[in-house]
Design a protein around this motif. Structure first.
Motif, PDB file in Angstrom:
ATOM      1  N   ASP A 185       0.316  16.288  -1.639  1.00 41.23           N
ATOM      2  CA  ASP A 185      -1.068  16.240  -2.097  1.00 41.23           C
ATOM      3  C   ASP A 185      -1.597  17.666  -2.156  1.00 41.23           C
ATOM      4  OD1 ASP A 185      -3.734  15.920  -2.551  1.00 41.23           O
ATOM      5  OD2 ASP A 185      -4.047  14.389  -1.003  1.00 41.23           O
TER       6      ASP A 185
ATOM      7  N   ARG B  45      -1.322  -0.677  -3.573  1.00 41.50           N
ATOM      8  CA  ARG B  45      -2.585  -0.003  -3.839  1.00 41.50           C
ATOM      9  C   ARG B  45      -2.620   1.314  -3.074  1.00 41.50           C
ATOM     10  NH1 ARG B  45      -6.269  -0.682   0.369  1.00 41.50           N
ATOM     11  NH2 ARG B  45      -5.643  -2.197   1.953  1.00 41.50           N
ATOM     12  N   TRP B  46      -3.273   2.290  -3.665  1.00 41.03           N
ATOM     13  CA  TRP B  46      -3.357   3.599  -3.018  1.00 41.03           C
ATOM     14  C   TRP B  46      -4.347   3.549  -1.871  1.00 41.03           C
ATOM     15  CZ3 TRP B  46      -6.869   7.321  -1.750  1.00 41.03           C
ATOM     16  CH2 TRP B  46      -6.345   8.586  -1.416  1.00 41.03           C
TER      17      TRP B  46
ATOM     18  N   ALA C 219       2.845   7.302  -8.524  1.00 39.24           N
ATOM     19  CA  ALA C 219       2.059   6.491  -9.461  1.00 39.24           C
ATOM     20  C   ALA C 219       2.896   6.038 -10.636  1.00 39.24           C
ATOM     21  CB  ALA C 219       0.844   7.285  -9.936  1.00 39.24           C
TER      22      ALA C 219
ATOM     23  N   ARG D 257       0.834  -1.199   0.000  1.00 35.65           N
ATOM     24  CA  ARG D 257       0.000   0.000   0.000  1.00 35.65           C
ATOM     25  C   ARG D 257       0.867   1.246   0.000  1.00 35.65           C
ATOM     26  NH1 ARG D 257      -2.353  -0.858   6.166  1.00 35.65           N
ATOM     27  NH2 ARG D 257      -0.419  -0.336   7.262  1.00 35.65           N
ATOM     28  N   TRP D 258       0.289   2.371  -0.461  1.00 34.03           N
ATOM     29  CA  TRP D 258       0.996   3.649  -0.422  1.00 34.03           C
ATOM     30  C   TRP D 258      -0.030   4.767  -0.327  1.00 34.03           C
ATOM     31  CZ3 TRP D 258       1.342   7.489  -4.504  1.00 34.03           C
ATOM     32  CH2 TRP D 258       0.584   7.177  -5.641  1.00 34.03           C
ATOM     33  N   ASP D 259       0.433   5.975   0.079  1.00 35.54           N
ATOM     34  CA  ASP D 259      -0.484   7.101   0.227  1.00 35.54           C
ATOM     35  C   ASP D 259       0.065   8.323  -0.494  1.00 35.54           C
ATOM     36  OD1 ASP D 259       1.440   8.317   1.871  1.00 35.54           O
ATOM     37  OD2 ASP D 259       0.537   7.513   3.699  1.00 35.54           O
ATOM     38  N   SER D 260      -0.643   9.437  -0.389  1.00 39.91           N
ATOM     39  CA  SER D 260      -0.302  10.632  -1.153  1.00 39.91           C
ATOM     40  C   SER D 260       0.981  11.298  -0.692  1.00 39.91           C
ATOM     41  CB  SER D 260      -1.454  11.644  -1.075  1.00 39.91           C
ATOM     42  OG  SER D 260      -1.715  11.999   0.281  1.00 39.91           O
TER      43      SER D 260
END
Length: 322
Positions: free
Chosen positions: A184, A92-93, A61, A15-18
């Motif tokens: 972000d 996955r985001w 991304a 998983r990953w985030d902004s």
């Protein structure tokens, strides 16, 4: 009968985030001295790992498929490192989660043990003007490791690790800057600072007279080997190569249970050998003694007499009578 073959390690729960923080779960725990590296050059920074949770920063991304190399540390210092190369699944985001305190210095620590504070996501720096460090109620400079981004803050002030010290650390709102703050466009940059409220941490360092000493007399060592010292959690505290009968002494140990493990080195090459299937060789011997209880301000003296299985002329062939 059916013999289970070796299993290849793999990564999951990607998983990953902004903010660019990515993480994966490794199918097996990493050893304390193991290390990780990317197989190919990339712009993603590997961070600290915790058992089998691996963290990285800088993922986007556009990040290409990567391969991760797991470097397995040898049991013996002079042994050979082995590696596993794994494909890294694209994470996955997920929405960015709030930064949280994961681990902190607790209770009574050993003299010389560096205090470390761990967070749930990487930070890119600290504002020491919003931090206060006191040792025995006296303010001292806040000195921290400056390798960023990082999941951890390590305090390097020597006053924090002296025997008998009473330590407190105060983090005022905004003392930490989260890595990727402002990446972000819809994020509030100020919300990427932590903590929101004043955070107080306190711990102490054990006095020298509260520690233990263990003297281990090793007998029956008819060959070279390695004596490994572990605590009640199985964590390696020390490892000493020996050539035969000897006396080992460990000072400044934390009270509690400790144990020793004998790793035989029958051919004297300072490399412990497991099963060698092509040559049908058995592994070199491993013996573990019963745990001993250490008490504060106490010297424990133990004699460990190894049995005949600790040594031999050469590794025996599997299925061959000794």
């Amino acid at each position: 009968g059916n013999t289970e073959g070796p299993r290849a390690p793999y990564l999951s729960e990607a998983r990953w985030d902004s903010t660019g923080h990515a993480s994966w779960v490794l199918s097996e725990p990493l050893g304390a001295n193991d290390s990780l590296s990317w197989a190919d050059s990339c712009g993603v920074t590997l961070l600290e790992f915790d058992k089998n949770r691996i963290h990285a920063w800088g993922w986007t991304a556009e990040s290409a498929a990567l391969r991760l190399v797991w470097h397995h540390a040898p049991i013996w210092a002079a042994g050979e490192w082995t590696t596993d190369t794994m494909d890294v699944p694209a994470p996955r985001w997920t929405p960015t989660e709030a930064l949280e305190l994961v681990a902190k210095p607790l209770g009574k620590r050993l003299p010389g043990e560096r205090p470390t504070v761990t967070w749930s996501a990487p930070i890119s720096g600290v504002d020491t003007s919003r931090m206060a460090l006191r040792v025995d109620s006296v303010p001292v400079p806040v000195l921290v490791e400056s390798r960023w981004p990082s999941m951890r803050i390590g305090l390097t002030n020597e006053a924090c690790v002296k025997a008998g010290a009473q330590v407190s650390l105060t983090l005022l709102p905004g003392a930490l800057i989260r890595a990727g703050a402002g990446v972000d466009p819809g994020a509030d940059v100020e919300a990427e600072r932590f903590p929101e409220d004043t955070l107080e941490l306190a711990w102490s360092v054990q006095r020298q007279d509260a520690l233990s000493e263990w003297i281990l007399h090793l007998e029956g060592a008819g060959c070279a080997g390695l004596v490994e010292l572990t605590d009640n959690q199985g964590t390696r505290l020390d490892a000493v190569a020996v050539k035969g009968d000897t006396t080992l002494r460990w000072t400044s140990l934390s009270p509690g249970k400790v144990s020793a493990t004998w790793w035989g080195d029958l051919d004297g090459d300072e490399v412990w050998r497991s099963v060698d299937v092509p040559t049908w060789r058995e592994p070199e011997p491993v013996l573990k003694m019963s745990a001993e209880e250490l008490r504060p301000n106490w010297v424990l003296e133990t004699t460990w007499t190894l049995d005949a299985a600790a040594c031999g002329n050469a590794p025996a062939l599997m299925g061959e009578a000794p």
